[in-house]
Design an enzyme around this catalytic site. Structure first.
Site, PDB file in Angstrom:
ATOM      1  CB  THR A  75      -3.558  52.675  29.410  1.00 16.49           C
ATOM      2  OG1 THR A  75      -2.347  53.459  29.060  1.00 16.49           O
ATOM      3  CG2 THR A  75      -3.169  51.180  29.089  1.00 16.49           C
ATOM      4  CG  ASN A 154       3.761  59.570  23.245  1.00 17.40           C
ATOM      5  OD1 ASN A 154       3.125  59.094  22.266  1.00 17.40           O
ATOM      6  ND2 ASN A 154       4.795  58.876  23.883  1.00 17.40           N
ATOM      7  CD  GLN A 182       1.834  63.414  26.268  1.00 16.69           C
ATOM      8  OE1 GLN A 182       2.093  64.628  26.794  1.00 16.69           O
ATOM      9  NE2 GLN A 182       2.177  62.436  27.025  1.00 16.69           N
ATOM     10  CB  SER A 202      -4.352  60.364  31.478  1.00 16.68           C
ATOM     11  OG  SER A 202      -4.586  58.979  31.268  1.00 16.68           O
ATOM     12  CB  THR A 242     -16.356  51.523  43.899  1.00  9.49           C
ATOM     13  OG1 THR A 242     -17.048  50.343  44.499  1.00  9.49           O
ATOM     14  CG2 THR A 242     -16.477  52.673  44.814  1.00  9.49           C
ATOM     15  CB  CYS A 327       4.825  52.968  28.526  1.00  2.12           C
ATOM     16  SG  CYS A 327       4.991  53.309  26.941  1.00  2.12           S
TER      17      CYS A 327
END
Length: 384
Positions: A75, A154, A182, A202, A242, A327
């Site tokens: 995202t 998805n 996906q 992801s 970081t 989501c």
């Protein structure tokens, strides 16, 4: 009933971290805890681990390590790519092409770009979820700067012909971005072969940790983006802050495992998908969406005629399945993907996304189908 006794069939929402991934991450929380930007041995060790992970991720998707920027997930990467590219290229045009069945991470970002003066054309899909390639060619105009289309859906698992889409766009000097989240780890993904300009994905979809993902920018095509996050030169300034070293190490390990087991897992998931869909189709009124299309081997989207979809999930409390994407699944609304495909609201509400994974067994599939049949029959008897 405890969680260990329930059957998890929502692997498209998230996956459990592989034990080997957790093992690889643990030392970077305690022993090798340095900041990857620190100029001493603790920092150098952490930085080396990050670059090793970058190489592991790059190998899985067939790109150069230097083309990857680590993010908190797909995202964030989609936001960076869409905002960054469109604003950088605003002088060339303000028109973007996408599709009505994209993930909300893309659709919501495009909506924000529309409020910033960009024009977006959302392509229609047919009953099987396919775009019309002829329509894509027709809607490209002189002000078009970007086509954004996912590789695999998805909710339905449908795979778009991304290489052909890229060739069409590039023939008109239009860039291509793709949400490949996906697909990665489930089917071979070769970014060099696809030729796309930007991609996002992801870690937690392929048995890695949550909170880490990647943005791909094609260096061969000289793709760059405007930076709109500030606070340091981390990740070449594209994504300051970081670095999540343990998460990145886990992401790399997950990609390495996925690469070695890709073919074996594909065969297993295909076998499970065939078993699942054969059994589901014995239920009167059941329809497998996109059944005869090229799909992910782990994803089945099934609709049931004559069932009160608002109650369906409550009758399946022994199963972890979903109504749509993670989501939006908490909302009792018809799936925007199925509605775009022309599925009526009543059928779209009475639909389930069932996604299997490496821990799914044939016995679990049999039990899940038994539970689904029982729930569907109970709901049908109520409405009669």
């Amino acid at each position: 009933m405890s969680l260990t006794e329930k059957i998890y069939l929502d692997y498209n929402a998230t996956t459990p971290a592989d034990p080997k991934v957790v093992e690889a991450m643990l030392p970077y929380f305690t022993e090798y805890f340095g900041n990857a930007s620190s100029d001493h041995s603790f920092g150098w060790y952490a930085d080396d681990a990050v670059e090793t992970a970058r190489e592991q991720v790059a190998r899985l998707v067939s790109c150069r390590p230097t083309e990857l920027t680590f993010t908190s997930g797909a995202t964030e990467a989609a936001n960076l790519a869409l905002f960054g590219f469109c604003r950088k290229n605003r002088g060339k045009g303000n028109h973007i092409i996408s599709c009505k069945t994209e993930h909300k991470a893309v659709l919501d970002t495009l909506e924000a770009l529309e409020s910033d003066g960009f024009e977006v054309t959302y392509l229609d899909v047919d009953r099987q979820g396919n775009i019309d390639l002829g329509e894509l060619q027709e809607v490209i105009k002189s002000s078009t700067i970007l086509v954004s289309l996912m590789l695999a859906n998805n909710e339905t698992g449908l795979i778009h012909p991304l290489k052909t889409i890229t060739e069409i766009a590039h023939s008109q000097n239009v860039a291509v971005m793709s949400d490949i989240t996906q697909a990665v780890g489930k089917i071979p993904v070769d970014l060099q072969n696809l030729g796309i300009d930007m991609a996002v994905f992801s870690s937690h979809k392929l048995y890695g940790p949550k909170g880490v993902g990647a943005l791909y920018l094609n260096k061969s095509n000289n793709i760059s983006i405007d930076k709109h996050l500030f606070g340091g030169k981390h990740e070449k300034g594209t994504r300051p802050g970081t670095l999540n070293v343990p998460g990145i190490v886990g992401f790399g390990e997950a990609c390495s495992i996925a690469q070695t087991s890709l073919e074996e897992n594909h065969q297993k998931l295909t076998t499970l998908q065939n078993l699942l869909e054969q059994e589901l189709l014995t239920i009167e009124g059941a329809t497998i969406n996109c059944q005869n299309e090229e799909r992910l081997p782990n994803t089945t989207n099934v609709s049931f005629k004559g069932v009160d979809g608002s109650k369906l999930l409550r009758y399946l409390n022994n199963l972890a399945v979903s109504r749509g994407s993670a989501c939006t699944s908490n909302q009792v609304n018809p799936s925007h993907v199925l509605k775009a495909m022309g599925v009526e609201d009543e059928m779209a509400l009475a639909s389930l996304r069932i996604s299997t994974g490496q821990n799914t067994s044939p016995e679990q599939i049999e039990k899940a189908v038994f539970e689904i049949k029982k729930a569907v029959n109970q709901l049908k008897s109520i409405t009669v």
